[in-house]
Design an enzyme around this catalytic site. Structure first.
Site, PDB file in Angstrom:
ATOM      1  N   ASP A 117     144.946  61.936  44.315  1.00 45.48           N
ATOM      2  CA  ASP A 117     145.576  61.114  45.357  1.00 45.48           C
ATOM      3  C   ASP A 117     145.446  59.621  45.087  1.00 45.48           C
ATOM      4  O   ASP A 117     145.378  58.826  46.023  1.00 45.48           O
ATOM      5  CB  ASP A 117     144.988  61.434  46.749  1.00 45.48           C
ATOM      6  CG  ASP A 117     144.999  62.915  47.044  1.00 45.48           C
ATOM      7  OD1 ASP A 117     146.007  63.563  46.733  1.00 45.48           O
ATOM      8  OD2 ASP A 117     143.991  63.427  47.559  1.00 45.48           O
ATOM      9  N   GLN A 162     145.838  66.049  40.254  1.00 44.04           N
ATOM     10  CA  GLN A 162     144.443  65.856  40.697  1.00 44.04           C
ATOM     11  C   GLN A 162     143.810  64.644  39.989  1.00 44.04           C
ATOM     12  O   GLN A 162     144.517  63.693  39.717  1.00 44.04           O
ATOM     13  CB  GLN A 162     143.611  67.133  40.477  1.00 44.04           C
ATOM     14  CG  GLN A 162     143.974  68.276  41.423  1.00 44.04           C
ATOM     15  CD  GLN A 162     145.083  69.152  40.901  1.00 44.04           C
ATOM     16  OE1 GLN A 162     145.111  69.505  39.733  1.00 44.04           O
ATOM     17  NE2 GLN A 162     146.003  69.535  41.765  1.00 44.04           N
ATOM     18  N   LYS A 211     149.388  58.529  41.780  1.00 50.42           N
ATOM     19  CA  LYS A 211     149.998  58.794  40.459  1.00 50.42           C
ATOM     20  C   LYS A 211     151.503  58.967  40.572  1.00 50.42           C
ATOM     21  O   LYS A 211     152.249  58.592  39.679  1.00 50.42           O
ATOM     22  CB  LYS A 211     149.407  60.078  39.841  1.00 50.42           C
ATOM     23  CG  LYS A 211     147.954  59.963  39.454  1.00 50.42           C
ATOM     24  CD  LYS A 211     147.457  61.245  38.820  1.00 50.42           C
ATOM     25  CE  LYS A 211     147.421  62.411  39.780  1.00 50.42           C
ATOM     26  NZ  LYS A 211     146.500  62.248  40.922  1.00 50.42           N
ATOM     27  N   GLY A 263     150.320  67.173  45.135  1.00 52.23           N
ATOM     28  CA  GLY A 263     151.439  66.685  45.942  1.00 52.23           C
ATOM     29  C   GLY A 263     151.678  65.232  45.627  1.00 52.23           C
ATOM     30  O   GLY A 263     150.816  64.396  45.845  1.00 52.23           O
ATOM     31  N   HIS A 264     152.825  64.956  45.042  1.00 51.71           N
ATOM     32  CA  HIS A 264     153.188  63.571  44.716  1.00 51.71           C
ATOM     33  C   HIS A 264     154.242  63.125  45.717  1.00 51.71           C
ATOM     34  O   HIS A 264     155.201  63.850  45.926  1.00 51.71           O
ATOM     35  CB  HIS A 264     153.902  63.508  43.359  1.00 51.71           C
ATOM     36  CG  HIS A 264     152.980  63.604  42.183  1.00 51.71           C
ATOM     37  ND1 HIS A 264     151.638  63.460  42.259  1.00 51.71           N
ATOM     38  CD2 HIS A 264     153.269  63.810  40.876  1.00 51.71           C
ATOM     39  CE1 HIS A 264     151.124  63.582  41.044  1.00 51.71           C
ATOM     40  NE2 HIS A 264     152.098  63.802  40.184  1.00 51.71           N
TER      41      HIS A 264
HETATM   42  P1  IMP Z   1     141.996  73.973  44.496  1.00 49.70           P
HETATM   43  O1  IMP Z   1     142.573  73.131  43.424  1.00 49.70           O
HETATM   44  O2  IMP Z   1     142.988  74.383  45.558  1.00 49.70           O
HETATM   45  O3  IMP Z   1     141.189  75.115  43.964  1.00 49.70           O
HETATM   46  O4  IMP Z   1     140.930  73.054  45.296  1.00 49.70           O
HETATM   47  C1  IMP Z   1     139.726  72.602  44.690  1.00 49.70           C
HETATM   48  C2  IMP Z   1     139.394  71.191  45.144  1.00 49.70           C
HETATM   49  O5  IMP Z   1     140.336  70.287  44.607  1.00 49.70           O
HETATM   50  C3  IMP Z   1     139.440  70.987  46.664  1.00 49.70           C
HETATM   51  O6  IMP Z   1     138.444  70.049  47.028  1.00 49.70           O
HETATM   52  C4  IMP Z   1     140.814  70.387  46.896  1.00 49.70           C
HETATM   53  O7  IMP Z   1     140.848  69.606  48.073  1.00 49.70           O
HETATM   54  C5  IMP Z   1     140.934  69.518  45.660  1.00 49.70           C
HETATM   55  N1  IMP Z   1     142.321  69.264  45.276  1.00 49.70           N
HETATM   56  C6  IMP Z   1     143.185  70.126  44.686  1.00 49.70           C
HETATM   57  N2  IMP Z   1     144.371  69.529  44.461  1.00 49.70           N
HETATM   58  C7  IMP Z   1     144.240  68.260  44.887  1.00 49.70           C
HETATM   59  C8  IMP Z   1     145.122  67.134  44.867  1.00 49.70           C
HETATM   60  O8  IMP Z   1     146.266  67.175  44.394  1.00 49.70           O
HETATM   61  N3  IMP Z   1     144.613  65.978  45.398  1.00 49.70           N
HETATM   62  C9  IMP Z   1     143.350  65.891  45.865  1.00 49.70           C
HETATM   63  N4  IMP Z   1     142.497  66.909  45.893  1.00 49.70           N
HETATM   64  C10 IMP Z   1     142.938  68.088  45.399  1.00 49.70           C
END
Ligand code: IMP
Length: 434
Positions: free
Chosen positions: A13, A226, A16, A40-41
């Site tokens: 977040d 991420q 990007k 999510g962009h």
């Molecule tokens: P997962 O990727 O759904 O397995 O989540 C694992 C961790 O990564 C959690 O803390 C999510 O909130 C975080 N996370 C996954 N995708 C994003 C993203 O695009 N932005 C911020 N945090 C993310």
């Protein structure tokens, strides 16, 4: 020839989406290399917001090729929906969007398992997005995953679903005592067949496509999802995602050798945020956190789950760590405008752990919990930066802040973002060039 990787340097977040959107206008091919629709962009074009979860936002630029690489896990239902969404705005995807035949598929049971497993972790829960990302990667490394090429081949798909479903149903019922109606392999097969038919035209060996583009002198942009601190190897393990957002992931996640990658841009927020559980040394609470969360035209709420993001001061220990593990060439600094209203701003320059100064990011969570950030405090500039279009337009205090961050991290700043719009940007350097 030129290949540039864009990575997040914090917990995702960082903004990007906007940076990739700007650089995509100079690229021929844009490629996602890891993660899935947990990302999510948001890109704002002409005041209109576009949110992407899987398709590279470069699709908004006419004539560009967009690739979803083998390192990405794909929820076919989500991808089909996103394709339809993009097309409903008049954007053509056919012949422009390509999906790796080696990428892994997220099935409905991955989503259920992801939620059930995280819930059962109780106090130790990760706070996943519940999209089946981690459980799909689990199957990939356990060598029981379904790849796009398997998914598109009826016989292979039918066989793999049969085996996987039996195992997952047993896991859910017997191990996790999950109360559910057992779906049959035929039901799952039927549900997914339409998606397979829709995605067939997009699926190919994308490693060949990208390498050919590079050999033909095209500009390629690799888009990380991420961030470094969510990387399964270099993040705050186990509070991480299950893939490698770091720059090295661009090679394994697309089938492009490291010798073909020219530079790495690290996107960094002027402060820090995190969604989900896990350590966050410079986290703020109360009124100051709320101010950061709600300042500016787009607040700090997760694009995918809508969860409020945790907010805190800039942490140079984190970004220095990111600079090293990614080999950053430039920083793209985002959301500087959010700090405009503050009287004073803190920057974490190191940690104090058990009476000792620590400058590297500790891997052991027990140690990290006992660390106290060491702060430097700078005076706020208390002037709007939103209208600034050149470095000289920025208030002196803001310039000093930017320079101090760059000095602490040891990486030059190539771009500063002062608002969500494409035009609300100060470019100091063309980051797609040496
Ligand atoms: P997962 O990727 O759904 O397995 O989540 C694992 C961790 O990564 C959690 O803390 C999510 O909130 C975080 N996370 C996954 N995708 C994003 C993203 O695009 N932005 C911020 N945090 C993310």
């Amino acid at each position: 020839m030129g290949a540039t990787v864009v990575v997040g340097t914090q917990w995702g977040d960082e903004g990007k989406g906007k940076i990739i959107d700007i650089l995509a206008s100079r690229a021929d091919l844009i490629c996602r290399y890891q993660g899935g629709n947990n990302a999510g962009h948001t890109v704002v074009v002409g005041g209109e917001e576009h949110t992407f979860h899987l398709i590279p936002s470069g699709i908004l630029h006419e004539g560009k090729t967009c690739v979803i690489g083998n390192g990405v896990v794909i929820d076919p239902e989500a991808l089909v929906q996103e394709i339809e969404g993009v097309e409903s705005h008049g954007t053509v995807t056919s012949g422009r969007l390509f999906v790796s035949d080696r990428s892994h598929v997220i099935m409905s049971y991955h989503k259920v398992l992801d939620q059930v497993i995280d819930e059962q972790r109780g106090k130790g829960k990760i706070g996943t997005t519940g999209r089946g990302i981690g459980t799909a990667y689990m199957d990939k490394t356990a060598r029981i995953g379904i790849r796009m090429c398997d998914f598109l081949d009826e016989e292979t798909f039918r066989e793999k679903v049969q085996i996987a479903l039996e195992e997952k149903n047993d896991l859910l019922e017997k191990l996790y005592s999950y109360d559910m109606e057992r779906p049959s392999a035929q039901e799952v097969f039927e549900k997914y067949r339409d998606y397979a038919d829709r995605l067939r035209e997009f699926t190919t060996d994308t490693s060949v496509l990208i390498n050919d583009a590079l050999a033909g002198g095209k500009q390629v942009l690799f888009e990380g999802a991420q961030g470094t601190m969510l990387d399964v190897d270099f993040g705050t393990y186990p509070y991480v995602t299950s893939s490698n957002p770091v720059a090295g992931g661009a090679a394994t996640g697309t089938g492009v050798g490291p010798t073909r990658i020219d530079r790495v841009v690290g996107v960094v927020k002027a402060y820090t945020t995190r969604v989900g559980e896990g350590p966050f040394p410079t986290e703020l609470s109360g009124e100051l956190a709320d101010r950061l969360r709600n300042a500016g035209p787009i607040g700090e709420y997760g694009r995918t789950t809508g969860r409020p993001r945790r907010c805190g001061w800039f942490d140079a220990v984190v970004v220095r760590h990111a600079a090293r593990v990614n080999g950053l060439d430039y920083l793209a600094l985002t959301r500087l405008d959010i700090l405009d209203v503050l009287d004073s701003i803190k920057v974490c320059v190191g940690y104090e752990c058990g009476g000792k100064k620590v400058t590297g990011f500790p891997p052991l969570l027990r140690m990290l919990v006992g660390c106290t950030p060491v702060y430097e405090e700078v005076e706020g500039w208390k002037e709007p930066t939103v209208g600034a279009r050149s470095y000289g337009d920025l208030p002196e205090g803001a310039r000093k802040y930017v320079e101090r961050l760059s000095e602490l991290v040891g990486v030059p700043v190539g771009l500063i973002s002062v608002g969500p719009g494409r035009e609300e940007t100060i470019e100091l350097k063309d980051m797609m060039r040496p």
